[in-house]
Design a protein around this motif. Structure first.
Motif, PDB file in Angstrom:
ATOM      1  N   ARG A  46      -1.882   8.255  -2.722  1.00 28.91           N
ATOM      2  CA  ARG A  46      -0.575   8.343  -3.384  1.00 28.91           C
ATOM      3  C   ARG A  46      -0.634   9.217  -4.632  1.00 28.91           C
ATOM      4  O   ARG A  46       0.243  10.056  -4.851  1.00 28.91           O
TER       5      ARG A  46
ATOM      6  N   PHE B 117       9.391  15.849   1.443  1.00 30.22           N
ATOM      7  CA  PHE B 117       9.101  14.827   2.429  1.00 30.22           C
ATOM      8  C   PHE B 117       7.681  14.985   2.912  1.00 30.22           C
ATOM      9  O   PHE B 117       7.198  16.105   3.106  1.00 30.22           O
TER      10      PHE B 117
ATOM     11  N   SER C 106       4.425   8.840   6.196  1.00 29.86           N
ATOM     12  CA  SER C 106       5.661   9.581   5.963  1.00 29.86           C
ATOM     13  C   SER C 106       6.311   9.060   4.693  1.00 29.86           C
ATOM     14  O   SER C 106       5.938   8.011   4.175  1.00 29.86           O
ATOM     15  N   GLY C 107       7.283   9.814   4.198  1.00 30.05           N
ATOM     16  CA  GLY C 107       7.986   9.359   3.009  1.00 30.05           C
ATOM     17  C   GLY C 107       8.618  10.487   2.237  1.00 30.05           C
ATOM     18  O   GLY C 107       8.659  11.629   2.701  1.00 30.05           O
ATOM     19  N   SER C 108       9.092  10.164   1.044  1.00 29.92           N
ATOM     20  CA  SER C 108       9.751  11.150   0.195  1.00 29.92           C
ATOM     21  C   SER C 108       8.982  11.312  -1.111  1.00 29.92           C
ATOM     22  O   SER C 108       8.302  10.402  -1.577  1.00 29.92           O
TER      23      SER C 108
ATOM     24  N   HIS D 274       7.786   7.625  -2.375  1.00 27.46           N
ATOM     25  CA  HIS D 274       8.129   6.445  -1.579  1.00 27.46           C
ATOM     26  C   HIS D 274       7.528   6.713  -0.205  1.00 27.46           C
ATOM     27  O   HIS D 274       8.054   7.518   0.567  1.00 27.46           O
ATOM     28  N   LEU D 275       6.397   6.070   0.070  1.00 24.66           N
ATOM     29  CA  LEU D 275       5.611   6.373   1.259  1.00 24.66           C
ATOM     30  C   LEU D 275       5.400   5.137   2.114  1.00 24.66           C
ATOM     31  O   LEU D 275       5.196   4.043   1.589  1.00 24.66           O
ATOM     32  N   HIS D 276       5.407   5.342   3.422  1.00 21.11           N
ATOM     33  CA  HIS D 276       5.074   4.288   4.383  1.00 21.11           C
ATOM     34  C   HIS D 276       3.882   4.760   5.211  1.00 21.11           C
ATOM     35  O   HIS D 276       3.733   5.953   5.481  1.00 21.11           O
TER      36      HIS D 276
ATOM     37  N   HIS E  27       4.475  -0.228   2.818  1.00 22.21           N
ATOM     38  CA  HIS E  27       4.574   0.722   1.706  1.00 22.21           C
ATOM     39  C   HIS E  27       3.183   1.087   1.194  1.00 22.21           C
ATOM     40  O   HIS E  27       2.330   0.207   1.027  1.00 22.21           O
TER      41      HIS E  27
END
Length: 136
Positions: free
Chosen positions: A15, A31, A65-67, A74-76, A90
């Motif tokens: 992250r 993204f 994936s995420g923004s 904000h990641l998953h 998350h």
């Protein structure tokens, strides 16, 4: 749309590295389209929970994936352990790359993301500025 393929190396914080890339590249709206690789430590927060679950061991990243915004990421993620058990949620701080992480980031020019308090959800939610209006 500009794409940025990146590779993370062993011991990098997943992250923090993505947030660092967004900052270094001055990405206002980005993204994470996809990510694969491996983790030695996964910190995953499940929906509705305050604390992340810490997983240790050899894990494969199945999806990421995420923004990305100036306010952070904000990641998953979904990971599979050495026995094939899958866990997802998350991405919290502390996910550590084991051997590699190969990630494709897309930047949306002319768009700005921010995360602002939302009265309906009670959380900081994505606010999109500069995008064309959505079609109904």
């Amino acid at each position: 749309m500009r794409t940025l393929p990146i590779r993370l190396h062993p011991q990098q914080n997943l992250r923090r590295a993505l947030e660092g890339l967004a900052s270094a590249e001055n990405i206002q709206a980005g993204f994470v389209l996809q990510g694969i690789g491996s983790l030695g430590v996964a910190m995953i927060r499940f929906a509705g929970m305050d604390q992340a679950l810490e997983l240790r061991g050899d894990m494969e990243i199945l999806t990421l994936s995420g923004s990305l915004s100036p306010d952070g990421a904000h990641l998953h993620i979904t990971v599979a352990d050495a026995q094939g058990r899958v866990t997802g949620g998350h991405v919290a701080y502390g996910c550590t790359v084991r051997t590699t992480a190969e990630i494709l980031v897309a930047e949306l020019p002319g768009v700005q993301f921010s995360r602002e308090p939302d009265a309906e959800s009670g959380c900081k939610e994505l606010v999109i500025r500069g995008a064309p209006p959505a079609h109904a």
